[in-house]
Design a protein around this motif. Sequence first.
Motif, PDB file in Angstrom:
ATOM      1  N   HIS A 128     -10.472  66.986  59.069  1.00  0.00           N
ATOM      2  CA  HIS A 128      -9.402  66.632  58.129  1.00  0.00           C
ATOM      3  C   HIS A 128      -9.629  65.250  57.519  1.00  0.00           C
ATOM      4  N   ILE A 129     -10.880  64.914  57.306  1.00  0.00           N
ATOM      5  CA  ILE A 129     -11.180  63.645  56.635  1.00  0.00           C
ATOM      6  C   ILE A 129     -11.256  63.920  55.132  1.00  0.00           C
ATOM      7  N   PRO A 130     -10.450  63.203  54.345  1.00  0.00           N
ATOM      8  CA  PRO A 130     -10.463  63.471  52.905  1.00  0.00           C
ATOM      9  C   PRO A 130     -11.771  63.037  52.245  1.00  0.00           C
ATOM     10  N   ILE A 131     -12.163  63.796  51.216  1.00  0.00           N
ATOM     11  CA  ILE A 131     -13.407  63.510  50.501  1.00  0.00           C
ATOM     12  C   ILE A 131     -13.108  63.320  49.024  1.00  0.00           C
ATOM     13  N   HIS A 132     -13.747  62.315  48.446  1.00  0.00           N
ATOM     14  CA  HIS A 132     -13.629  62.113  47.006  1.00  0.00           C
ATOM     15  C   HIS A 132     -15.047  62.131  46.439  1.00  0.00           C
ATOM     16  N   ILE A 133     -15.320  63.107  45.571  1.00  0.00           N
ATOM     17  CA  ILE A 133     -16.674  63.246  45.012  1.00  0.00           C
ATOM     18  C   ILE A 133     -16.801  62.381  43.758  1.00  0.00           C
ATOM     19  N   LEU A 134     -17.844  61.564  43.736  1.00  0.00           N
ATOM     20  CA  LEU A 134     -18.129  60.772  42.538  1.00  0.00           C
ATOM     21  C   LEU A 134     -19.300  61.418  41.814  1.00  0.00           C
ATOM     22  N   LEU A 135     -19.039  61.969  40.626  1.00  0.00           N
ATOM     23  CA  LEU A 135     -20.122  62.521  39.812  1.00  0.00           C
ATOM     24  C   LEU A 135     -20.720  61.327  39.070  1.00  0.00           C
ATOM     25  N   ASN A 136     -21.696  60.714  39.750  1.00  0.00           N
ATOM     26  CA  ASN A 136     -22.258  59.444  39.263  1.00  0.00           C
ATOM     27  C   ASN A 136     -23.283  59.690  38.148  1.00  0.00           C
ATOM     28  N   LYS A 137     -23.629  58.620  37.450  1.00  0.00           N
ATOM     29  CA  LYS A 137     -24.588  58.631  36.334  1.00  0.00           C
ATOM     30  C   LYS A 137     -24.038  59.430  35.162  1.00  0.00           C
ATOM     31  N   CYS A 138     -22.710  59.422  34.976  1.00  0.00           N
ATOM     32  CA  CYS A 138     -22.136  60.189  33.859  1.00  0.00           C
ATOM     33  C   CYS A 138     -22.529  59.566  32.518  1.00  0.00           C
ATOM     34  N   ASP A 139     -23.098  58.356  32.558  1.00  0.00           N
ATOM     35  CA  ASP A 139     -23.635  57.759  31.320  1.00  0.00           C
ATOM     36  C   ASP A 139     -24.815  58.561  30.783  1.00  0.00           C
ATOM     37  N   LYS A 140     -25.393  59.426  31.644  1.00  0.00           N
ATOM     38  CA  LYS A 140     -26.557  60.223  31.236  1.00  0.00           C
ATOM     39  C   LYS A 140     -26.182  61.497  30.494  1.00  0.00           C
ATOM     40  N   LEU A 141     -24.897  61.842  30.485  1.00  0.00           N
ATOM     41  CA  LEU A 141     -24.461  63.070  29.808  1.00  0.00           C
ATOM     42  C   LEU A 141     -23.444  62.729  28.721  1.00  0.00           C
ATOM     43  N   SER A 142     -23.291  63.647  27.777  1.00  0.00           N
ATOM     44  CA  SER A 142     -22.255  63.472  26.753  1.00  0.00           C
ATOM     45  C   SER A 142     -20.892  63.634  27.425  1.00  0.00           C
ATOM     46  N   ARG A 143     -19.854  63.205  26.714  1.00  0.00           N
ATOM     47  CA  ARG A 143     -18.513  63.330  27.244  1.00  0.00           C
ATOM     48  C   ARG A 143     -18.155  64.778  27.576  1.00  0.00           C
ATOM     49  N   SER A 144     -18.524  65.692  26.670  1.00  0.00           N
ATOM     50  CA  SER A 144     -18.112  67.085  26.902  1.00  0.00           C
ATOM     51  C   SER A 144     -18.915  67.692  28.050  1.00  0.00           C
ATOM     52  N   ALA A 145     -20.203  67.340  28.142  1.00  0.00           N
ATOM     53  CA  ALA A 145     -21.008  67.861  29.262  1.00  0.00           C
ATOM     54  C   ALA A 145     -20.489  67.297  30.581  1.00  0.00           C
ATOM     55  N   SER A 146     -20.060  66.030  30.585  1.00  0.00           N
ATOM     56  CA  SER A 146     -19.503  65.417  31.794  1.00  0.00           C
ATOM     57  C   SER A 146     -18.231  66.142  32.211  1.00  0.00           C
ATOM     58  N   ARG A 147     -17.380  66.406  31.233  1.00  0.00           N
ATOM     59  CA  ARG A 147     -16.126  67.096  31.552  1.00  0.00           C
ATOM     60  C   ARG A 147     -16.382  68.485  32.109  1.00  0.00           C
ATOM     61  N   GLN A 148     -17.402  69.153  31.553  1.00  0.00           N
ATOM     62  CA  GLN A 148     -17.747  70.487  32.040  1.00  0.00           C
ATOM     63  C   GLN A 148     -18.252  70.413  33.487  1.00  0.00           C
ATOM     64  N   ALA A 149     -19.097  69.400  33.775  1.00  0.00           N
ATOM     65  CA  ALA A 149     -19.631  69.238  35.139  1.00  0.00           C
ATOM     66  C   ALA A 149     -18.492  68.999  36.123  1.00  0.00           C
ATOM     67  N   LEU A 150     -17.513  68.205  35.717  1.00  0.00           N
ATOM     68  CA  LEU A 150     -16.370  67.931  36.591  1.00  0.00           C
ATOM     69  C   LEU A 150     -15.570  69.215  36.839  1.00  0.00           C
ATOM     70  N   ALA A 151     -15.392  70.001  35.790  1.00  0.00           N
ATOM     71  CA  ALA A 151     -14.654  71.263  35.931  1.00  0.00           C
ATOM     72  C   ALA A 151     -15.407  72.208  36.870  1.00  0.00           C
ATOM     73  N   ASP A 152     -16.741  72.249  36.758  1.00  0.00           N
ATOM     74  CA  ASP A 152     -17.550  73.128  37.617  1.00  0.00           C
ATOM     75  C   ASP A 152     -17.405  72.741  39.083  1.00  0.00           C
ATOM     76  N   VAL A 153     -17.490  71.422  39.359  1.00  0.00           N
ATOM     77  CA  VAL A 153     -17.379  70.973  40.751  1.00  0.00           C
ATOM     78  C   VAL A 153     -15.976  71.243  41.287  1.00  0.00           C
ATOM     79  N   THR A 154     -14.982  70.942  40.484  1.00  0.00           N
ATOM     80  CA  THR A 154     -13.598  71.148  40.936  1.00  0.00           C
ATOM     81  C   THR A 154     -13.343  72.623  41.250  1.00  0.00           C
TER      82      THR A 154
END
Length: 195
Positions: A137-163
């Motif tokens: 029961h240890i909470p986890i927070h995922i950091l999708l790091n290096k988001c400077d390497k992707l466009s805004r929309s690709a970053s948002r899509q990656a976040l949606a995929d992980v979530t």
Amino acid sequence: MKNYIYKQTQFLCSAGQPSQFPPDIGREVAFAGRSNSGKSSVINAITGRHKLAKVSKTPGRTRLLNFFSLSANQRLVDLPGYGYARVPAAMQHDWQRLTSAYITRRKSLRGLFLVTDIRRLLTEFDVQLLEWAADRHIPIHILLNKCDKLSRSASRQALADVTAHTHRQTVTAQLFSAREKAGLVEVYARLDEWL
Ligand SMILES: Nc1nc2c(ncn2[C@@H]2O[C@H](COP(=O)(O)OP(=O)(O)OP(=O)(O)O)[C@@H](O)[C@H]2O)c(=O)[nH]1
Ligand SMILES: [Mg+2]
């Protein structure tokens, strides 16, 4: 936001085995993730110190657990990276054993940041970590790091995929860039909550 306390972070010690961990008292937040995902860079961005956690162009360089102290009873921990192909299997095995010993047994562990390279999928070992932490029961927070390497929309899509794949209540995720210090406000909020 108490982010000023993160700027006072000091290196405490390195540990290659559990007997070298500092006393298991107070509260800790750890940073895990595959080699080269940017764990050390994330810690440097949080603390505003460029050379606190060593950043390397050669993956697999952080071979020990590195403990940093914020105060007498609050620590940040840089865990060794995993999954770097050019490292011998025996060494990979040692790292996994050390990381699992830490995550499954450390009493002061209050929260885990899983640092990933936003351009890569979660690995088998990332999923294993999520399970170890969830079991306790240890909470986890995922950091999708290096988001400077992707466009805004690709970053948002990656976040949606992980979530979509992390439906457990104890797992949350956000976009981050250690290079551009993007996403720090959310990270400080999470740290304040856990520490
Ligand atoms: N573009 C970009 N590069 C980054 C970012 N964060 C880290 N890097 C680069 O990624 C590489 C690895 O960073 P580290 O912080 O050493 O990664 P690590 O996860 O600590 O690696 P190990 O210690 O080997 O497990 C370095 O070349 C960093 O400069 C980021 O947000 N954006
Ligand atoms: Mg590192």
